[in-house]
Design a protein around this motif. Structure first.
Motif, PDB file in Angstrom:
ATOM      1  N   VAL A 111       0.961  -1.282   0.305  1.00 28.74           N
ATOM      2  CA  VAL A 111       0.225   0.018   0.454  1.00 28.74           C
ATOM      3  C   VAL A 111       0.950   1.350  -0.015  1.00 28.74           C
ATOM      4  O   VAL A 111       0.176   2.271  -0.047  1.00 28.74           O
ATOM      5  N   GLY A 112       2.254   1.047  -0.303  1.00 25.49           N
ATOM      6  CA  GLY A 112       2.857   2.556  -0.264  1.00 25.49           C
ATOM      7  C   GLY A 112       4.544   1.644   0.062  1.00 25.49           C
ATOM      8  O   GLY A 112       4.993   1.078   0.866  1.00 25.49           O
ATOM      9  N   GLN A 113       5.197   2.883   1.092  1.00 20.48           N
ATOM     10  CA  GLN A 113       6.423   2.682   1.286  1.00 20.48           C
ATOM     11  C   GLN A 113       6.642   3.696   2.804  1.00 20.48           C
ATOM     12  O   GLN A 113       5.808   4.933   2.871  1.00 20.48           O
ATOM     13  N   VAL A 114       7.682   3.215   3.356  1.00 19.00           N
ATOM     14  CA  VAL A 114       8.250   4.204   4.747  1.00 19.00           C
ATOM     15  C   VAL A 114       9.473   4.195   4.092  1.00 19.00           C
ATOM     16  O   VAL A 114      10.139   3.356   3.952  1.00 19.00           O
ATOM     17  N   GLY A 115      10.746   5.406   4.658  1.00 18.77           N
ATOM     18  CA  GLY A 115      12.063   4.869   4.699  1.00 18.77           C
ATOM     19  C   GLY A 115      13.085   6.129   5.290  1.00 18.77           C
ATOM     20  O   GLY A 115      12.423   7.205   5.697  1.00 18.77           O
ATOM     21  N   ILE A 116      13.737   5.752   5.744  1.00 24.39           N
ATOM     22  CA  ILE A 116      14.765   7.227   6.004  1.00 24.39           C
ATOM     23  C   ILE A 116      15.875   7.479   5.293  1.00 24.39           C
ATOM     24  O   ILE A 116      15.958   6.613   4.764  1.00 24.39           O
ATOM     25  N   ASN A 117      15.505   8.147   4.205  1.00 26.84           N
ATOM     26  CA  ASN A 117      16.532   8.977   2.986  1.00 26.84           C
ATOM     27  C   ASN A 117      17.508   9.805   3.603  1.00 26.84           C
ATOM     28  O   ASN A 117      17.813  10.367   5.179  1.00 26.84           O
ATOM     29  N   HIS A 118      18.479   9.530   3.205  1.00 29.45           N
ATOM     30  CA  HIS A 118      19.975  10.470   3.580  1.00 29.45           C
ATOM     31  C   HIS A 118      21.059  10.289   2.218  1.00 29.45           C
ATOM     32  O   HIS A 118      20.923  10.038   1.235  1.00 29.45           O
ATOM     33  N   GLY A 119      21.904  10.575   2.265  1.00 21.61           N
ATOM     34  CA  GLY A 119      23.052  11.577   1.333  1.00 21.61           C
ATOM     35  C   GLY A 119      22.817  12.573   0.820  1.00 21.61           C
ATOM     36  O   GLY A 119      22.540  13.244   1.505  1.00 21.61           O
ATOM     37  N   ARG A 127      19.286  13.152   7.987  1.00 18.95           N
ATOM     38  CA  ARG A 127      18.419  11.491   7.863  1.00 18.95           C
ATOM     39  C   ARG A 127      16.611  12.452   8.220  1.00 18.95           C
ATOM     40  O   ARG A 127      16.315  12.481   8.477  1.00 18.95           O
ATOM     41  N   GLU A 128      15.801  11.765   7.003  1.00 23.15           N
ATOM     42  CA  GLU A 128      14.602  12.338   6.919  1.00 23.15           C
ATOM     43  C   GLU A 128      14.055  10.979   6.720  1.00 23.15           C
ATOM     44  O   GLU A 128      13.721   9.626   6.609  1.00 23.15           O
ATOM     45  N   LEU A 129      12.848  11.018   7.857  1.00 25.70           N
ATOM     46  CA  LEU A 129      11.678   9.961   7.917  1.00 25.70           C
ATOM     47  C   LEU A 129      11.001  10.507   6.755  1.00 25.70           C
ATOM     48  O   LEU A 129      10.185  11.092   6.903  1.00 25.70           O
ATOM     49  N   GLY A 130       9.953   9.850   5.772  1.00 20.24           N
ATOM     50  CA  GLY A 130       9.371   9.756   4.790  1.00 20.24           C
ATOM     51  C   GLY A 130       8.524   8.663   4.891  1.00 20.24           C
ATOM     52  O   GLY A 130       8.795   7.681   4.984  1.00 20.24           O
ATOM     53  N   ALA A 185       3.264   2.816   9.668  1.00 21.21           N
ATOM     54  CA  ALA A 185       4.788   2.421   9.589  1.00 21.21           C
ATOM     55  C   ALA A 185       5.414   2.957   9.784  1.00 21.21           C
ATOM     56  O   ALA A 185       6.701   2.928  10.012  1.00 21.21           O
ATOM     57  N   ALA A 186       5.555   4.662   9.823  1.00 21.35           N
ATOM     58  CA  ALA A 186       6.430   5.273   9.579  1.00 21.35           C
ATOM     59  C   ALA A 186       6.664   6.060  11.048  1.00 21.35           C
ATOM     60  O   ALA A 186       7.615   5.534  12.318  1.00 21.35           O
ATOM     61  N   LEU A 187       5.897   4.688  12.563  1.00 18.49           N
ATOM     62  CA  LEU A 187       6.013   5.035  13.898  1.00 18.49           C
ATOM     63  C   LEU A 187       7.045   3.855  13.825  1.00 18.49           C
ATOM     64  O   LEU A 187       8.181   4.193  15.286  1.00 18.49           O
ATOM     65  N   ALA A 188       6.623   2.827  13.570  1.00 18.90           N
ATOM     66  CA  ALA A 188       7.457   1.663  13.372  1.00 18.90           C
ATOM     67  C   ALA A 188       8.944   1.878  12.829  1.00 18.90           C
ATOM     68  O   ALA A 188       9.947   1.511  13.549  1.00 18.90           O
ATOM     69  N   ALA A 206      -1.917  16.178   4.837  1.00 13.35           N
ATOM     70  CA  ALA A 206      -2.025  14.730   5.372  1.00 13.35           C
ATOM     71  C   ALA A 206      -0.449  14.546   6.061  1.00 13.35           C
ATOM     72  O   ALA A 206      -0.933  13.425   6.994  1.00 13.35           O
ATOM     73  N   SER A 207       0.335  14.205   5.628  1.00 13.58           N
ATOM     74  CA  SER A 207       1.302  14.660   5.875  1.00 13.58           C
ATOM     75  C   SER A 207       2.386  15.228   7.354  1.00 13.58           C
ATOM     76  O   SER A 207       2.741  15.387   7.883  1.00 13.58           O
TER      77      SER A 207
END
Length: 163
Positions: A72-80, A86-89, A105-108, A132-133
């Motif tokens: 149903v979607g994606q959650v991630g920690i972006n970096h670089g 480090r971004e929680l998105g 998902a983001a909480l987990a 929403a975000s």
């Protein structure tokens, strides 16, 4: 890497996930992420999400509803080099909004990052029109950080602190 929650299974992306990812990135829903993106750009972003695991020990996970196992979607920690911190998105695909999947998902993933990586904080970069975000990050306890560095000066930056 798998993180299980009450309703969700967060798992590594695989190539079968790309078609739905590319559709989202080509749609107007990706405007807050700098889109819409063509197929080449979407593929580069998808590969970036996967490569982060090898480079930094964190990255993107696909969000599957445990039953029936639908993505149903994606959650991630972006970096670089494209991210000052480090971004929680997160994102959910069209038709899956409003069910709490992004928040769960983001909480987990946030809690995993704090416990496993020892990070003191994460940020979420959010377009001001993305109500929403903003609501998700506020449910997670994120607080607006007006002094945080950002690539896009128009973004709002919400900070998530380790407990």
């Amino acid at each position: 890497m798998i993180i299980q929650t009450e309703r969700l299974r967060l798992r590594m992306p695989d190539r079968d996930d790309f078609a739905a990812y590319a559709r989202l990135m080509a749609s107007p829903r990706s405007v807050g992420m700098g889109g819409p993106f063509d197929l080449r750009a979407a593929w580069g972003m998808f590969c970036h999400d996967v490569a982060l695991w090898q480079l930094f020990g964190h990255g993107a996970l696909m969000i599957d509803v445990a039953e029936p196992g639908e993505c149903v979607g994606q959650v991630g920690i972006n970096h670089g080099p494209l991210f000052p911190e480090r971004e929680l998105g997160w994102f959910v695909y069209e038709g899956y909004e409003g069910r709490g999947y992004a928040t769960e998902a983001a909480l987990a993933l946030r809690d995993w990052a704090f416990a496993s990586l020892g990070l003191p904080s994460l940020v979420s970069y959010i377009a001001p029109v993305n109500a929403a975000s903003i609501a998700v990050t506020e449910r997670l306890g994120g607080r607006l950080d007006l002094t945080a560095p950002r690539t896009d000066p128009a973004d709002l930056v919400y900070r998530h602190l380790a407990s």
